[in-house]
Design a protein around this motif. Structure first.
Motif, PDB file in Angstrom:
ATOM      1  N   LEU A   4       9.643   2.149 -38.351  1.00  0.00           N
ATOM      2  CA  LEU A   4       8.914   2.780 -37.100  1.00  0.00           C
ATOM      3  C   LEU A   4       8.090   3.718 -37.764  1.00  0.00           C
ATOM      4  O   LEU A   4       7.842   3.980 -38.989  1.00  0.00           O
ATOM      5  CB  LEU A   4      10.402   3.247 -37.352  1.00  0.00           C
ATOM      6  CG  LEU A   4      11.060   2.235 -36.584  1.00  0.00           C
ATOM      7  CD1 LEU A   4      12.676   2.915 -36.170  1.00  0.00           C
ATOM      8  CD2 LEU A   4      10.884   1.225 -35.118  1.00  0.00           C
ATOM      9  N   GLY A   5       7.608   3.522 -36.203  1.00  0.00           N
ATOM     10  CA  GLY A   5       6.148   4.853 -36.338  1.00  0.00           C
ATOM     11  C   GLY A   5       4.496   4.208 -37.267  1.00  0.00           C
ATOM     12  O   GLY A   5       3.633   5.151 -37.077  1.00  0.00           O
ATOM     13  N   SER A  74       6.200  13.808 -37.425  1.00  0.00           N
ATOM     14  CA  SER A  74       6.766  12.719 -37.092  1.00  0.00           C
ATOM     15  C   SER A  74       8.197  12.870 -36.086  1.00  0.00           C
ATOM     16  O   SER A  74       8.250  13.519 -36.878  1.00  0.00           O
ATOM     17  CB  SER A  74       7.338  11.796 -38.313  1.00  0.00           C
ATOM     18  OG  SER A  74       8.455  12.101 -38.791  1.00  0.00           O
ATOM     19  N   PRO A  75       7.935  11.974 -35.031  1.00  0.00           N
ATOM     20  CA  PRO A  75       9.194  11.995 -34.186  1.00  0.00           C
ATOM     21  C   PRO A  75      10.435  11.956 -34.604  1.00  0.00           C
ATOM     22  O   PRO A  75      10.885  11.445 -35.764  1.00  0.00           O
ATOM     23  CB  PRO A  75       8.745  11.865 -33.185  1.00  0.00           C
ATOM     24  CG  PRO A  75       7.681  10.934 -32.701  1.00  0.00           C
ATOM     25  CD  PRO A  75       7.293  10.862 -34.830  1.00  0.00           C
ATOM     26  N   ASP A  76      11.808  12.461 -34.120  1.00  0.00           N
ATOM     27  CA  ASP A  76      12.925  11.931 -33.995  1.00  0.00           C
ATOM     28  C   ASP A  76      13.234  10.909 -34.648  1.00  0.00           C
ATOM     29  O   ASP A  76      12.323  10.385 -33.330  1.00  0.00           O
ATOM     30  CB  ASP A  76      13.923  13.425 -33.325  1.00  0.00           C
ATOM     31  CG  ASP A  76      13.978  14.887 -34.000  1.00  0.00           C
ATOM     32  OD1 ASP A  76      13.228  15.231 -35.489  1.00  0.00           O
ATOM     33  OD2 ASP A  76      13.884  15.354 -32.711  1.00  0.00           O
ATOM     34  N   SER A  77      14.470  10.345 -35.575  1.00  0.00           N
ATOM     35  CA  SER A  77      14.687   8.994 -35.044  1.00  0.00           C
ATOM     36  C   SER A  77      15.227   8.363 -33.986  1.00  0.00           C
ATOM     37  O   SER A  77      14.501   7.209 -33.513  1.00  0.00           O
ATOM     38  CB  SER A  77      15.838   8.788 -36.059  1.00  0.00           C
ATOM     39  OG  SER A  77      17.214   9.541 -35.826  1.00  0.00           O
ATOM     40  N   LEU A  79      13.701   9.501 -31.388  1.00  0.00           N
ATOM     41  CA  LEU A  79      12.194   9.326 -30.962  1.00  0.00           C
ATOM     42  C   LEU A  79      11.959   8.014 -30.910  1.00  0.00           C
ATOM     43  O   LEU A  79      10.734   7.493 -30.571  1.00  0.00           O
ATOM     44  CB  LEU A  79      11.671  10.050 -30.641  1.00  0.00           C
ATOM     45  CG  LEU A  79      11.900  11.846 -29.775  1.00  0.00           C
ATOM     46  CD1 LEU A  79      11.373  12.784 -30.102  1.00  0.00           C
ATOM     47  CD2 LEU A  79      12.144  11.086 -28.309  1.00  0.00           C
ATOM     48  N   GLN A  80      11.875   7.766 -32.560  1.00  0.00           N
ATOM     49  CA  GLN A  80      11.085   5.957 -33.082  1.00  0.00           C
ATOM     50  C   GLN A  80      11.466   5.248 -32.624  1.00  0.00           C
ATOM     51  O   GLN A  80      10.739   3.942 -32.169  1.00  0.00           O
ATOM     52  CB  GLN A  80      11.256   7.117 -34.451  1.00  0.00           C
ATOM     53  CG  GLN A  80      10.061   7.744 -35.191  1.00  0.00           C
ATOM     54  CD  GLN A  80      10.133   7.931 -36.528  1.00  0.00           C
ATOM     55  OE1 GLN A  80      10.234   7.171 -37.237  1.00  0.00           O
ATOM     56  NE2 GLN A  80      10.446   8.925 -37.100  1.00  0.00           N
ATOM     57  N   LEU A  81      12.887   5.102 -31.566  1.00  0.00           N
ATOM     58  CA  LEU A  81      13.243   4.078 -31.378  1.00  0.00           C
ATOM     59  C   LEU A  81      13.095   3.824 -30.379  1.00  0.00           C
ATOM     60  O   LEU A  81      12.385   2.106 -29.931  1.00  0.00           O
ATOM     61  CB  LEU A  81      15.030   4.573 -31.768  1.00  0.00           C
ATOM     62  CG  LEU A  81      16.450   4.626 -33.340  1.00  0.00           C
ATOM     63  CD1 LEU A  81      17.706   5.106 -33.320  1.00  0.00           C
ATOM     64  CD2 LEU A  81      15.820   3.048 -33.297  1.00  0.00           C
ATOM     65  N   MET A  82      13.080   4.962 -29.998  1.00  0.00           N
ATOM     66  CA  MET A  82      12.366   4.594 -27.701  1.00  0.00           C
ATOM     67  C   MET A  82      11.325   4.058 -27.884  1.00  0.00           C
ATOM     68  O   MET A  82      11.118   2.748 -27.182  1.00  0.00           O
ATOM     69  CB  MET A  82      13.062   6.129 -27.483  1.00  0.00           C
ATOM     70  CG  MET A  82      13.550   6.632 -27.302  1.00  0.00           C
ATOM     71  SD  MET A  82      15.005   5.371 -26.157  1.00  0.00           S
ATOM     72  CE  MET A  82      14.357   5.954 -24.216  1.00  0.00           C
ATOM     73  N   MET A  83      10.425   4.481 -29.128  1.00  0.00           N
ATOM     74  CA  MET A  83       9.159   4.126 -28.956  1.00  0.00           C
ATOM     75  C   MET A  83       8.897   2.310 -29.107  1.00  0.00           C
ATOM     76  O   MET A  83       7.964   1.625 -29.003  1.00  0.00           O
ATOM     77  CB  MET A  83       7.832   4.564 -29.680  1.00  0.00           C
ATOM     78  CG  MET A  83       7.974   6.129 -29.132  1.00  0.00           C
ATOM     79  SD  MET A  83       7.194   7.137 -30.313  1.00  0.00           S
ATOM     80  CE  MET A  83       7.381   8.269 -31.145  1.00  0.00           C
ATOM     81  N   ALA A  84      10.222   1.976 -29.879  1.00  0.00           N
ATOM     82  CA  ALA A  84      10.378   0.349 -30.024  1.00  0.00           C
ATOM     83  C   ALA A  84      11.061  -0.160 -29.818  1.00  0.00           C
ATOM     84  O   ALA A  84      11.327  -1.195 -29.922  1.00  0.00           O
ATOM     85  CB  ALA A  84      10.800   0.680 -32.114  1.00  0.00           C
TER      86      ALA A  84
END
Length: 159
Positions: A4-5, A74-77, A79-84
């Motif tokens: 992610l990211g 980097s965003p919190d975990s 938020l990284q999931l939401m971006m994916a």
């Protein structure tokens, strides 16, 4: 493995954030390692890795290792999931995610056909393993059903 990211590439910082899952699993969830049946088909075996996520998708329930971006700022975990395009069941140390596709599909089934969350999740349970539905981890069924109803409630409350 899902990175992610960085558009699917490993984190450029040279490392990855491994969340501490000491004993803080989602409320009501059991440690999956206890429920693994050594005679299960490969796609139903729960990984021994503590970095895996349970991914609920229209094709069923799968397990996926995830590596979060660990770059400065980097965003919190969650938020990284939401971006994916993955909706986490919890914001703190997510262990279960729902794809946006499965959430859209459930809402469509619910509105058009009156399908309840329990019936929809039972369908996903059967899709995961039509030949061996009794070997799909049972603790996952109840926990994921409750997460699905909670997530749908959050989405409906936000609209």
């Amino acid at each position: 493995m899902l990175h992610l990211g960085h558009g699917g590439d490993p984190c450029l910082s040279g490392g990855h954030a491994e969340l501490d899952f000491s004993d803080d699993l989602e409320e009501g969830a059991q440690d999956h390692e206890e429920s693994v049946d050594s005679g299960s088909p490969p796609h139903l075996k729960v990984p021994n890795s503590r970095t895996f996520l349970t991914v609920v998708h229209t094709s069923g329930v799968q397990f996926c290792d995830v590596m979060y971006c660990n770059c400065q700022g980097s965003p919190d975990s969650h938020l990284q999931l939401m971006m994916a395009s993955l909706f986490p069941a919890t914001t703190k140390e997510p262990r279960t995610v729902f794809t946006f596709q499965v959430l859209d599909d459930f809402i469509q089934d619910n509105v058009e056909c009156g399908t309840s969350a329990m019936n929809y999740y039972s369908k996903l349970h059967r899709i995961t393993s039509n030949a061996f539905p009794h070997l799909v981890p049972v603790s996952g069924l109840e926990t994921h059903y409750m997460c699905l109803t909670s997530v749908i409630g959050q989405i409906q409350g936000a609209t």
